[in-house]
Motif scaffolding. Structure first.
Motif, PDB file in Angstrom:
ATOM      1  N   PHE A   1       0.867  -1.185   0.000  1.00 28.32           N
ATOM      2  CA  PHE A   1       0.000   0.000   0.000  1.00 28.32           C
ATOM      3  C   PHE A   1       0.899   1.228   0.000  1.00 28.32           C
ATOM      4  CE2 PHE A   1      -2.847   3.236   1.224  1.00 28.32           C
ATOM      5  CZ  PHE A   1      -4.156   2.779   1.158  1.00 28.32           C
TER       6      PHE A   1
ATOM      7  N   GLY B   1      -0.099   7.897  -1.100  1.00 25.05           N
ATOM      8  CA  GLY B   1       0.177   8.861  -2.160  1.00 25.05           C
ATOM      9  C   GLY B   1      -0.107   8.260  -3.528  1.00 25.05           C
ATOM     10  N   LYS B   2      -0.194   6.951  -3.602  1.00 22.78           N
ATOM     11  CA  LYS B   2      -0.482   6.263  -4.863  1.00 22.78           C
ATOM     12  C   LYS B   2      -1.715   5.377  -4.713  1.00 22.78           C
ATOM     13  CE  LYS B   2       3.007   7.434  -7.572  1.00 22.78           C
ATOM     14  NZ  LYS B   2       2.786   8.124  -8.836  1.00 22.78           N
ATOM     15  N   THR B   3      -1.644   4.409  -3.815  1.00 22.00           N
ATOM     16  CA  THR B   3      -2.794   3.519  -3.608  1.00 22.00           C
ATOM     17  C   THR B   3      -3.960   4.323  -3.017  1.00 22.00           C
ATOM     18  OG1 THR B   3      -1.183   1.791  -3.145  1.00 22.00           O
ATOM     19  CG2 THR B   3      -3.474   1.285  -2.660  1.00 22.00           C
ATOM     20  N   ALA B   4      -3.647   5.242  -2.155  1.00 19.81           N
ATOM     21  CA  ALA B   4      -4.618   6.230  -1.681  1.00 19.81           C
ATOM     22  C   ALA B   4      -3.832   7.468  -1.297  1.00 19.81           C
ATOM     23  CB  ALA B   4      -5.406   5.719  -0.486  1.00 19.81           C
ATOM     24  N   SER B   5      -4.446   8.631  -1.450  1.00 21.03           N
ATOM     25  CA  SER B   5      -3.746   9.862  -1.087  1.00 21.03           C
ATOM     26  C   SER B   5      -3.972  10.144   0.395  1.00 21.03           C
ATOM     27  CB  SER B   5      -4.265  11.027  -1.917  1.00 21.03           C
ATOM     28  OG  SER B   5      -5.616  11.276  -1.557  1.00 21.03           O
TER      29      SER B   5
ATOM     30  N   GLU C   1      -7.474  11.321   0.914  1.00 17.83           N
ATOM     31  CA  GLU C   1      -8.462  10.238   0.942  1.00 17.83           C
ATOM     32  C   GLU C   1      -8.455   9.517   2.282  1.00 17.83           C
ATOM     33  OE1 GLU C   1      -8.908   8.602  -3.604  1.00 17.83           O
ATOM     34  OE2 GLU C   1      -6.989   8.359  -2.598  1.00 17.83           O
ATOM     35  N   LEU C   2      -7.264   9.260   2.786  1.00 19.95           N
ATOM     36  CA  LEU C   2      -7.192   8.547   4.066  1.00 19.95           C
ATOM     37  C   LEU C   2      -7.855   9.368   5.169  1.00 19.95           C
ATOM     38  CD1 LEU C   2      -3.559   7.092   3.867  1.00 19.95           C
ATOM     39  CD2 LEU C   2      -5.695   5.815   3.722  1.00 19.95           C
TER      40      LEU C   2
ATOM     41  N   GLU D   1     -11.965  10.247   3.472  1.00 14.16           N
ATOM     42  CA  GLU D   1     -12.855   9.137   3.125  1.00 14.16           C
ATOM     43  C   GLU D   1     -12.705   7.952   4.067  1.00 14.16           C
ATOM     44  OE1 GLU D   1     -12.414   8.214  -1.051  1.00 14.16           O
ATOM     45  OE2 GLU D   1     -12.298  10.361  -1.490  1.00 14.16           O
ATOM     46  N   ASP D   2     -11.478   7.648   4.446  1.00 11.71           N
ATOM     47  CA  ASP D   2     -11.284   6.488   5.315  1.00 11.71           C
ATOM     48  C   ASP D   2     -11.384   6.839   6.792  1.00 11.71           C
ATOM     49  OD1 ASP D   2     -10.537   4.209   3.376  1.00 11.71           O
ATOM     50  OD2 ASP D   2      -9.301   5.875   2.712  1.00 11.71           O
TER      51      ASP D   2
END
Ligand SMILES: Cc1cc2nc3c(=O)[nH]c(=O)nc-3n(C[C@H](O)[C@H](O)[C@H](O)COP(=O)(O)OP(=O)(O)OC[C@H]3O[C@@H](n4cnc5c(N)ncnc54)[C@H](O)[C@@H]3O)c2cc1C
Ligand SMILES: Cc1cc2nc3c(=O)[nH]c(=O)nc-3n(C[C@H](O)[C@H](O)[C@H](O)COP(=O)(O)OP(=O)(O)OC[C@H]3O[C@@H](n4cnc5c(N)ncnc54)[C@H](O)[C@@H]3O)c2cc1C
Ligand code: SF4
Ligand code: FES
Lengths: 461, 277
Positions: free
Chosen positions: A207, A210-214, A217-218, A221-222
């Motif tokens: 994971f 910065g790529k799999t999630a920014s 987003e973390l 969204e998460d």
């Protein structure tokens, strides 16, 4: 005051060990450890602690050890250091705690590192840590090196739900992919990680933050309440010399990753590595020592360090230089590679070097090496390894708005606690300082954990 | 970890795998790749994301079976899991509305070309595609590319599909008949990229190439993927994999890629199937 000599830690015979990946230092027996611990004066004002970046209560743990209270000794260390098995092996104690130990004035300082290692190994996997009751907050950690692990451990102990995201398929950062088995067995790192798992820390490998999630987003969204960035300084630098892209030229990171993470030395491993007969390593730090000694273990006839200053200026630990020498590593000091000469298949076959001398001191106070005209010489070489330092990994900073970096690409922190220019984002370890040490990275991870607890209103005091 | 949803052959040595990967599917952009480890003792290998569905949470890879990892993967079944899958890695292709875009793909390079062509088309460009391969069996994704492109041309070395010859021959003819291009993207084997981009650059068309050096981590840590671009060392995994073809030092890349097989020989270890390459 008569000072009994330090009890040395038994080591494998240099000739035999230089061909295997088994650990070089064998560890104390119980009697040796207790004997060494008994040398400690239990100073009222223990100077050793001043030299420890995370202020382990050194006299207290040594006292318990001298009385054979092994678990209590372990608990004391664990209070401030979550990776004692690692630190006991790779910390530069001779520059830290041991350099200040009062016994060192007249004789040998206490072998603090060896004792730390003994206590840790003895208790490895022994404790069943219980999960703390949840405080209802969750924190993400980018990178599972010592900085990230220390931050995770500190937060988990206080009931925060922690998820560590790691780009590679294994946890541990440099401890796993960089530092070789003969100095730090992967199993030791694994045991410390298992303990974090038992504390409830969740690890997600593969994971790339910065790529799999920014980061956004973390957070958005998460639902993470904060993020600690411990992405390390693994971006290798190469010298600007002809031939540097030849076959047979590796960065120390690539070479060590192939061998250590991908286990290229083992029968059956699918990852190839060029096993040279004449291995030449450029650099003088721990990384260079690890690479050159690995060269021997892969079967090299000769393995040589080329370093542009003298041994005195070498950043590697004295012990590592000593071990390398014992194993037969050659040192070309005051020398610098100028060019790699290639064979007709595009492989490196020789390094052309030039002798150096130390000139005037530069701004940093170190005498600057200058080439000695007309002193060129060549070394045979079929594997050339570059170990001249690294830069900050750019993935997180490039992908995160509002996260400022300095000229070198290191993440800027705005106070001593790892707060960055972006709200809810903290950073520490090599990504902030540039390549440093395990213990400093751990200290930074822990400081950031404290800041996170504070900012989330989870103050302990 | 990543479950195989579908796996099928596109030609004798080229196959397509669809994998469960919701996070990657959601974020991936044209030009990006993943790093895969097929088995617990396997290597880390880079593969381009050829297609994806953010809604359904899958990505597709199109792979040429050349060595151990790519063959073991080919022989896996629906429901099997890959050991590791990480991504999306690399920088996304810079896609803008520039006008007329020429997409040239060779061999398995057609796979990475597909999402790039699709993105250029979606950005409102006129897309001309030329596909090339040794023989007709190796022309993959023909229907996909036909749908995406405004014009599609095919060249095979042996004339078994499309025209006999190289993509560069078709390109030359298109130029002769008065066509102009604002940008070209060339993806394929490095030698093909080198010579094809020499032609497109010669014709004054700015050209991008997607480079495929050896990679290990894919995150900038090992430096194994370094290529010389405009005289500077650049890491294809974080600075690329796409670069301006005019600035790429091709011979460096070619040497390092071919070195790999020679390393196997020098170590005298048995590398199953290296003979087939
Ligand atoms: C060969 C070698 C020998 C060394 N020897 C010693 C020694 O003897 N003593 C000593 O004290 N120090 C030594 N060091 C230095 C020490 O290992 C480092 O200072 C320390 O590991 C830094 O810790 P860190 O947590 O900041 O980063 P790292 O250990 O570098 O860990 C960073 C982790 O983050 C991951 N990562 C990066 N980007 C992302 C992302 N975007 N998303 C998710 N994960 C990401 C990386 O894959 C890596 O696992 C050595 C270093 C090397 C390379
Ligand atoms: C960014 C990028 C995207 C790629 N996308 C695709 C794709 O979509 N489909 C596809 O079929 N192939 C793709 N490749 C090439 C693919 O990675 C190699 O074919 C694959 O690594 C071979 O693995 P193997 O174990 O089967 O072969 P082996 O020959 O056993 O592999 C040995 C080693 O060589 C390396 N290697 C060998 N050839 C190459 C090569 N041409 N490029 C990079 N590494 C190589 C491998 O990483 C591995 O370390 C891509 C390469 C890169 C760098
Ligand atoms: S300074 Fe040395 S002798 Fe004193 S407490 Fe520390 S380790 Fe013991
Ligand atoms: S693959 Fe390791 S730096 Fe690019």
């Amino acid at each position: 005051m008569k000072n009994s000599p330090r009890i040395p830690m038994p080591e494998r015979n240099p000739r035999e060990r230089a061909r295997t990946f088994d650990e070089v230092k064998k560890g104390y027996t119980e009697e040796e450890a207790v004997g060494e611990a008994k040398r400690c004066l239990q100073c009222k004002k223990p100077l050793c602690m001043k030299g420890c970046p995370v202020s382990i209560d050194i006299p207290a743990f040594i006292k318990e050890l001298s009385e054979r209270n092994f678990e209590r000794a372990h608990d004391i260390i664990k209070n401030t250091n979550s990776l004692p098995g690692v630190c006991g092996r790779v910390c530069p104690q001779e520059e830290q705690c041991e350099s200040l130990c009062i016994l060192g004035h007249k004789g040998d300082p206490i072998a603090v590192g060896n004792l730390e290692r003994y206590v840790s190994d003895r208790n490895m996997g022994g404790h069943e840590d219980t999960k703390m009751p949840s405080v209802g907050r969750k924190v993400a950690i980018a990178g599972s090196g010592p900085a990230g692990l220390a931050c995770a451990g500190y937060l988990a102990k206080r009931g925060v739900a922690v998820t560590v995201f790691e780009a590679l398929h294994e946890i541990g950062g440099v401890l796993i992919y960089g530092i070789p088995e003969f100095r730090l067995p992967n199993a030791v790192v694994q045991a410390e990680i298992d303990e974090l798992k038992r504390m409830g820390v969740v690890f997600e490998t593969n994971f790339i933050v910065g790529k799999t999630a920014s980061i956004s987003e973390l957070l958005d969204e998460d639902g993470f309440d904060a993020i600690f960035v411990g992405a390390g300084a693994g971006f290798p630098r190469f010298p600007d010399i002809p031939g540097i892209n030849a076959n047979g030229v590796y960065s120390a990171n690539e070479y060590l990753t192939r061998v250590n993470l991908m286990q290229a030395w083992k029968e059956g491993s699918k990852t190839p590595v060029l096993k040279g007969q004449h291995v030449v390593v450029m650099g003088g730090g721990n990384v260079a020592m690890d690479a050159v000694r690995t060269g021997f273990r892969l079967g090299a006839q000769d393995a040589t360090i080329v370093y542009r200053r003298t041994e005195h200026e070498m950043p590697a630990r004295v012990e590592e230089i000593h071990h390398a020498r014992e194993e037969g590593v050659d040192f070309e000091l005051l020398a610098n590679p100028l060019e790699l000469l290639l064979d007709d298949e595009g492989f490196v076959k020789e390094v052309r070097c030039i002798k150096m001398r130390l000139g005037e001191a530069d701004a940093s106070g170190r005498r600057r090496p200058e080439p000695v005209e007309g002193s060129e010489f060549t070394l045979p070489c079929d594997v050339f390894i570059v170990a001249i330092g690294t830069k900050a990994n750019p993935i997180v900073s490039r992908s995160t708005k509002g996260l400022e970096t300095n000229k070198k690409g290191n993440v800027t922190i705005i106070d001593d606690w790892g707060r960055t220019t972006r709200d809810k984002v903290y950073a520490g370890g090599d990504i902030v300082t540039g390549a440093a040490t395990v213990i400093l990275a751990m200290g930074a991870g822990k400081d950031a954990a404290k800041a996170i607890l504070h900012d989330l209103g989870l103050n302990e005091d | 970890m990543a479950e195989i949803l579908q796996i099928s052959n596109l030609s004798e040595h080229i196959y397509r795998v669809r994998l469960v990967a919701p996070r990657i599917a959601k974020r991936r952009k044209a030009g990006q790749f993943v790093i895969v480890r097929v088995t617990p003792d396997g290597e880390r290998i880079p593969l381009t994301i050829a297609n994806a569905s953010a809604e359904e949470g899958w990505i597709e890879l199109i792979i040429q079976a050349v060595g151990e990892s790519t063959r073991v993967l080919r022989d896996m079944q629906v429901g099997d899991h890959l050991e590791d899958l990480a991504g999306p890695l690399g920088r996304a292709t810079k896609v803008e509305k520039v006008g007329r875009v020429l997409c040239i793909g060779g061999g398995v390079g057609i796979a990475p070309l597909r999402p790039i062509a699709e993105a250029f088309k979606a950005a409102g460009n006129h897309v001309t595609t030329i596909l090339g391969a040794r023989t007709s069996d190796l022309i993959i994704l023909r229907d996909d590319m036909d749908q995406i492109s405004d014009e599609l041309y095919i060249a095979t070395d042996d004339g078994s599909a499309g025209e006999k010859g190289f993509p560069t021959d078709i390109f030359a003819r298109l130029l002769d008949t008065g066509n102009t291009y604002d940008e070209a993207v060339v993806v394929g084997p490095p030698v093909m990229m080198k010579f094809t981009s020499l032609k497109t650059l010669d014709a004054g068309v700015p050209t991008m190439c997607s480079l495929n050096p050896i990679m290990i981590d894919g995150t900038g840590m090992c430096g194994g993927c370094r290529v010389t671009v405009a005289g500077e060392p650049r890491f294809a995994c974080v600075d690329g994999p796409e670069f301006d073809a005019a600035s790429v030092e091709w011979d460096d890349l070619l040497n390092r890629l071919s070195g790999y097989d020679k390393i196997a020989e020098r170590n005298h270890t048995c590398r199953i199937g290296t003979d087939e390459k």
